[in-house]
Design a protein around this motif. Structure first.
Motif, PDB file in Angstrom:
ATOM      1  N   PRO A 139      25.810 -37.687 116.211  1.00 53.07           N
ATOM      2  CA  PRO A 139      26.384 -38.334 117.403  1.00 53.07           C
ATOM      3  C   PRO A 139      25.692 -39.647 117.697  1.00 53.07           C
ATOM      4  CG  PRO A 139      24.868 -36.600 118.052  1.00 53.07           C
ATOM      5  CD  PRO A 139      25.000 -36.508 116.553  1.00 53.07           C
ATOM      6  N   GLN A 140      26.408 -40.535 118.392  1.00 52.92           N
ATOM      7  CA  GLN A 140      25.828 -41.812 118.788  1.00 52.92           C
ATOM      8  C   GLN A 140      25.326 -41.790 120.225  1.00 52.92           C
ATOM      9  OE1 GLN A 140      25.405 -45.017 116.859  1.00 52.92           O
ATOM     10  NE2 GLN A 140      25.193 -43.152 115.657  1.00 52.92           N
ATOM     11  N   ASN A 141      25.939 -40.968 121.072  1.00 55.44           N
ATOM     12  CA  ASN A 141      25.509 -40.853 122.463  1.00 55.44           C
ATOM     13  C   ASN A 141      25.513 -39.385 122.866  1.00 55.44           C
ATOM     14  OD1 ASN A 141      25.159 -43.672 123.592  1.00 55.44           O
ATOM     15  ND2 ASN A 141      27.211 -43.837 122.721  1.00 55.44           N
ATOM     16  N   VAL A 142      24.314 -38.831 123.070  1.00 58.19           N
ATOM     17  CA  VAL A 142      24.161 -37.433 123.456  1.00 58.19           C
ATOM     18  C   VAL A 142      23.914 -37.360 124.955  1.00 58.19           C
ATOM     19  CG1 VAL A 142      22.844 -35.305 123.131  1.00 58.19           C
ATOM     20  CG2 VAL A 142      23.216 -36.861 121.195  1.00 58.19           C
ATOM     21  N   PHE A 143      24.647 -36.466 125.625  1.00 58.90           N
ATOM     22  CA  PHE A 143      24.467 -36.204 127.056  1.00 58.90           C
ATOM     23  C   PHE A 143      23.617 -34.949 127.204  1.00 58.90           C
ATOM     24  CE2 PHE A 143      25.710 -33.798 130.803  1.00 58.90           C
ATOM     25  CZ  PHE A 143      25.699 -34.735 131.823  1.00 58.90           C
ATOM     26  N   GLU A 144      22.537 -35.019 128.004  1.00 54.87           N
ATOM     27  CA  GLU A 144      21.682 -33.856 128.234  1.00 54.87           C
ATOM     28  C   GLU A 144      21.498 -33.627 129.720  1.00 54.87           C
ATOM     29  OE1 GLU A 144      17.272 -32.157 126.974  1.00 54.87           O
ATOM     30  OE2 GLU A 144      17.503 -34.290 127.450  1.00 54.87           O
ATOM     31  N   MET A 145      21.708 -32.381 130.142  1.00 55.22           N
ATOM     32  CA  MET A 145      21.462 -31.964 131.523  1.00 55.22           C
ATOM     33  C   MET A 145      20.881 -30.537 131.479  1.00 55.22           C
ATOM     34  SD  MET A 145      24.175 -31.582 134.663  1.00 55.22           S
ATOM     35  CE  MET A 145      25.099 -30.240 133.894  1.00 55.22           C
TER      36      MET A 145
END
Length: 345
Positions: free
Chosen positions: A143-149
C-alpha cells in the motif's frame, strides 16, 4: 458526538473463536470459494507443504491543524489473489506457508529490535501470529497510504512502518489517536514516512477532513465497544469506494464464546455489506480458517516448524512441541486475540 479510542490492554484467553462470526459470513465465504481462480489456488497449494535515506522529522499534527486530503495512489499490486486464497479453507495453509517463506527471514531479523522496544515500553500486547500476518500483508499488498487507528505506544505502527520501509521510498503510515504517547517512542528511522494526527478520527471525518479513499490499507485497533464499531463501519467501510483495499480489525472479541466488545457490529457489517469480501482470521481456534472442521493440530505444527526453520522462534523440535500456540512468543504470551482480515470493493 465524540468517540474516544482505547489504549491496548491485556486480552483474556478464549477457548472458542467467533462462532457467531462464522455463521454470519458463511454464505459469503462459500461464494468466495466459487470465484477463486483455480489456477491461483492450484499453484499456491503445490508449493509450501511439499518438502532508505536518513529520516529525521515526524509529521505531528493536532486536530485543528489538519487540512487537505491524502493523495489517492494508483499503486496496485497482485496481492488480492493471495488474500482470496487466505480466505479459502483449501488454500489458507499453503498460502500462509508461502508468505512465511517470502517474508519470514525479515520477521526473524526484526523481532530482536522490537523485543528490546517492548521491554522498554512495556506495551506490546499484540499476539505474534497477528502481527506477523499484518506485516506480511503490508509487504505483499504494498500500500501507499496506510490508515491506523489507534497506535497507542506504537507497536503495530513499527511493524507497519518496517514493512513500508522495505516496500519502497514513498509509502506512508497515517496514524490517528486521541493521545500522542506513540510520538515519544517512534524510531527515528521511520519518522519521515509517519504522519501522526492527534485528534478524534470521527470529528475529522464528519468535518470533511478525512478522505478515506486515499487509503489502500486500513488497520483498526481502538475502543472495543459496539457504538464505536458502528461508527467506524459507517465512516470507514460503508462509503469506501477504492478497489482492492485491505482491512484488519484487531482484537474484536472479549469472551470465550466469541462475543462482546465490538464484534457483533463488525459481524453484521461483514454479513450484510456488499463491498466486504475475502474474510479470514489467523486464530489458532480456526486453522485453516474454519470452525466447522478446524485442523489446528495439523496446520499449526507445520507453520511453527517453518517459523522455527526461519529463525522466527527457537527450534521447536517435535511436532508435539511445534503444535503449542505460544511456542517462542516474543513478548505477549497470549496468541488468542483474533484479528479479522478482509478486503473492500
Amino acid at each position: 458526538m465524540r468517540i474516544t479510542m482505547k489504549s491496548r490492554e491485556s486480552i483474556p484467553n478464549q477457548s472458542i473463536l467467533l462462532r457467531y462470526f462464522i455463521s454470519a459470513v458463511s454464505v459469503q465465504v462459500v461464494l468466495q470459494l466459487i470465484y477463486i481462480d483455480f489456477r491461483i489456488s492450484s499453484t499456491l497449494t503445490h508449493n509450501i507443504f511439499h518438502s532508505a535515506p536518513d529520516e529525521t522529522s515526524a509529521n505531528h499534527t493536532s486536530l485543528r491543524d489538519v487540512s487537505g486530503q491524502v493523495g489517492v495512489s494508483h499503486h496496485d499490486t497482485g496481492a488480492i489473489p493471495t488474500i482470496e486464497a487466505l480466505a479459502s479453507t483449501t488454500t489458507f495453509s499453503s498460502t500462509l506457508g508461502n508468505l512465511y517463506m517470502k517474508y519470514g527471514k525479515e520477521i526473524a531479523d526484526y523481532r530482536p529490535i522490537m523485543r528490546k522496544w517492548c521491554e522498554e515500553t512495556k506495551s506490546c500486547k499484540f499476539g505474534d501470529y497477528e502481527v506477523e500476518m499484518l506485516y506480511m500483508l503490508v509487504r505483499e499488498h504494498k500500500p501507499q497510504n496506510v490508515f491506523e487507528m489507534a497506535p497507542n505506544r506504537g507497536y503495530s505502527s513499527h511493524w507497519i512502518l518496517h514493512a513500508l520501509h522495505l516496500n519502497d521510498a514513498t509509502s506512508k503510515l497515517h496514524s490517528f489517536d486521541i493521545h500522542d504517547t506513540s510520538t515519544k517512542f517512534m524510531s527515528p528511522d521511520y519518522q519521515a514516512r509517519w504522519v501522526f494526527t492527534l485528534g478524534d478520527y470521527s470529528e475529522l471525518y464528519d468535518e470533511g477532513k478525512l478522505e478515506m479513499d486515499g487509503y489502500d490499507f486500513l488497520f483498526v485497533d481502538a475502543l472495543h465497544e459496539p457504538e464505536f464499531a458502528r461508527g467506524y463501519c459507517q465512516r470507514l467501510f460503508a462509503n469506501h469506494i477504492r478497489p482492492n483495499t485491505v482491512v484488519a480489525i484487531h482484537d474484536i472479541v472479549a469472551d470465550s464464546s466469541g462475543r462482546g466488545r465490538e464484534s457483533e457490529e463488525v459481524y453484521k457489517y461483514l454479513a450484510m455489506a456488499n463491498n466486504a469480501r475475502n474474510v479470514f482470521t489467523y486464530s489458532r481456534f480456526a486453522m485453516p480458517n474454519s470452525l466447522y472442521a478446524p485442523q489446528t493440530d495439523i496446520v499449526l505444527p507445520k507453520i511453527n516448524k517453518i517459523r522455527s526453520d526461519l529463525g522466527i522462534i527457537p527450534d521447536c523440535g517435535t511436532p508435539e512441541n511445534c503444535a503449542k500456540h505460544d511456542q517462542g512468543f516474543m513478548y505477549f504470551e497470549n496468541n488468542d486475540a483474533p484479528t479479522i482480515f478482509f478486503t473492500l470493493n
